[in-house]
Design a protein around this motif. Structure first.
Motif, PDB file in Angstrom:
ATOM      1  N   LEU A  88     -22.044 -58.641 -21.559  1.00  0.00           N
ATOM      2  CA  LEU A  88     -21.198 -59.285 -20.550  1.00  0.00           C
ATOM      3  C   LEU A  88     -22.016 -60.098 -19.542  1.00  0.00           C
TER       4      LEU A  88
ATOM      5  N   VAL B 151     -12.358 -61.186 -25.524  1.00  0.00           N
ATOM      6  CA  VAL B 151     -12.496 -62.132 -24.424  1.00  0.00           C
ATOM      7  C   VAL B 151     -11.594 -63.336 -24.645  1.00  0.00           C
TER       8      VAL B 151
ATOM      9  N   TYR C 107     -15.517 -55.853 -25.675  1.00  0.00           N
ATOM     10  CA  TYR C 107     -14.361 -56.510 -25.064  1.00  0.00           C
ATOM     11  C   TYR C 107     -13.826 -57.585 -26.022  1.00  0.00           C
TER      12      TYR C 107
ATOM     13  N   LEU D 287     -10.982 -60.105 -19.969  1.00  0.00           N
ATOM     14  CA  LEU D 287     -11.589 -59.128 -20.867  1.00  0.00           C
ATOM     15  C   LEU D 287     -10.578 -58.031 -21.154  1.00  0.00           C
TER      16      LEU D 287
ATOM     17  N   CYS E 263     -18.230 -69.802 -26.231  1.00  0.00           N
ATOM     18  CA  CYS E 263     -17.860 -68.603 -26.993  1.00  0.00           C
ATOM     19  C   CYS E 263     -18.539 -68.564 -28.357  1.00  0.00           C
TER      20      CYS E 263
ATOM     21  N   ALA F 144     -12.020 -65.868 -17.276  1.00  0.00           N
ATOM     22  CA  ALA F 144     -12.217 -65.023 -18.451  1.00  0.00           C
ATOM     23  C   ALA F 144     -11.416 -63.742 -18.275  1.00  0.00           C
TER      24      ALA F 144
ATOM     25  N   VAL G  46     -13.459 -63.377 -13.427  1.00  0.00           N
ATOM     26  CA  VAL G  46     -13.369 -62.488 -14.581  1.00  0.00           C
ATOM     27  C   VAL G  46     -12.452 -61.320 -14.235  1.00  0.00           C
TER      28      VAL G  46
ATOM     29  N   GLU H 291     -10.699 -57.692 -15.963  1.00  0.00           N
ATOM     30  CA  GLU H 291     -10.787 -56.712 -17.050  1.00  0.00           C
ATOM     31  C   GLU H 291      -9.467 -55.963 -17.187  1.00  0.00           C
TER      32      GLU H 291
END
Length: 319
Positions: A306, A267, A265, A257, A283, A255, A225, A227
């Protein structure tokens, strides 16, 4: 009235491009950023209107579709996303294929018997169907250099579609479509210094360099993940960055974000390329989520959700 209603990413644009190169029709273009998929709601349908709908989920547009058909419009619908129950109606031509290794432009390519096959290959690359696009490129004897050129073009067209609103994009998808309509052969776009290719190429590299500097937020055996901040460059690069990551580690989900600056977020989820299934199902468990088997997203995931999202992804792909 003719309406061409299409997703603003590479697949939607190139699906329509093939159709209109084969059958030019003047009509109103209805499109938007890639995540703007409930496009049928934007059309005030009248009897005898003709709607061409490309690369947006029938499931997400079912009510508006039924209304259009009930009003008396003719609808041509081609897509590869979650469709729900396909409406049965004499005015509907539905070409839906949920295979994880196809895209809308490839569906159109089959219907047109390969009239603009190089554009279809470009779309497949843009939709991150790399193995499928490589296979098709080999079949038509493209060199590795030529295949890489189509891959870059498809990636750049797809990159242009990502953003929270049109102001994030370098080109409005309708304008990009109109510009590309001047090129029956995608290689002509690449060699024309006045085409959108050069601008997108430079902008893409700048945004990707920013993304590559971001450290991993979460890593496990089956999920990574990342961000990204609440900036225009991050919103633009999020989808193609997810594709890039998926191709770097094919046995893991990824993923990306993007901070919406409102406690949520955006995504982008990519299934492992070695196991291209389930992204849309995961999702869709969350409000504003949806997509297809290999790639999906959530428009507004509460930050408090999250951990649940990570748990859902990992429980789906952990073996």
């Amino acid at each position: 009235m003719n309406y061409d209603i299409f997703n603003g990413d590479a697949d939607g644009i190139i699906a329509l491009l093939q159709l209109r190169l084969a059958n030019p029709i003047n009509g109103e273009l209805v499109t938007g950023v890639k995540r703007d998929i409930q496009l049928l709601e934007q059309v005030q349908v009248r009897p005898e209107d003709r709607l061409t709908v490309l690369d947006i989920s029938m499931e997400k547009n079912s009510a508006a579709l039924i209304n259009a058909l009930d009003v008396g419009a003719d609808v041509f619908y081609a897509d590869h996303h979650r469709c729900g129950d396909i409406t049965q109606h004499q005015n509907l031509q539905a070409h839906i294929d949920l295979d994880a290794n196809t895209c809308t432009a490839l569906i159109i390519d089959q219907l047109l018997e390969g009239q603009f096959h190089l554009w279809a290959i470009t779309a497949a690359y843009g939709d991150n169907l790399i193995a499928k696009a490589d296979e098709l490129a080999t079949k038509v004897n493209l060199t590795k250099v030529q295949a890489e050129q189509l891959k870059e073009l498809g990636t750049l067209i797809n990159y242009n579609g990502y953003g929270s609103n049109i102001s994030d994009l370098h080109f409005h998808p309708a304008d990009l479509y109109r510009a590309l309509l001047n090129y029956p052969n995608p290689f002509d776009v690449i060699i024309d210094t006045n085409s959108p290719f050069n601008l997108l190429q430079t902008a893409y590299q700048q945004d990707m360099d920013n993304a590559l500097a971001i450290e991993t937020k979460h890593t496990s055996a089956c999920l990574s993940v990342f961000e990204l901040p609440n900036t225009a460059w991050a919103r633009r690069i999020s989808g193609v960055y997810g594709n890039f990551l998926a191709n770097q580690q094919t046995d893991s989900a990824h993923a990306v974000l993007t901070d919406n600056n409102d406690g949520t977020y955006t995504v982008s989820l990519r299934a492992p390329l070695d196991n291209k299934q389930g992204a849309g199902d995961v999702c869709s468990q969350f409000e504003t989520g949806g997509g297809r088997a290999a790639a999906a997203g959530i428009n507004a995931l509460a930050k408090s959700d999250l951990p649940n999202f990570i748990k859902s992804v990992e429980s789906h792909y952990l073996v």
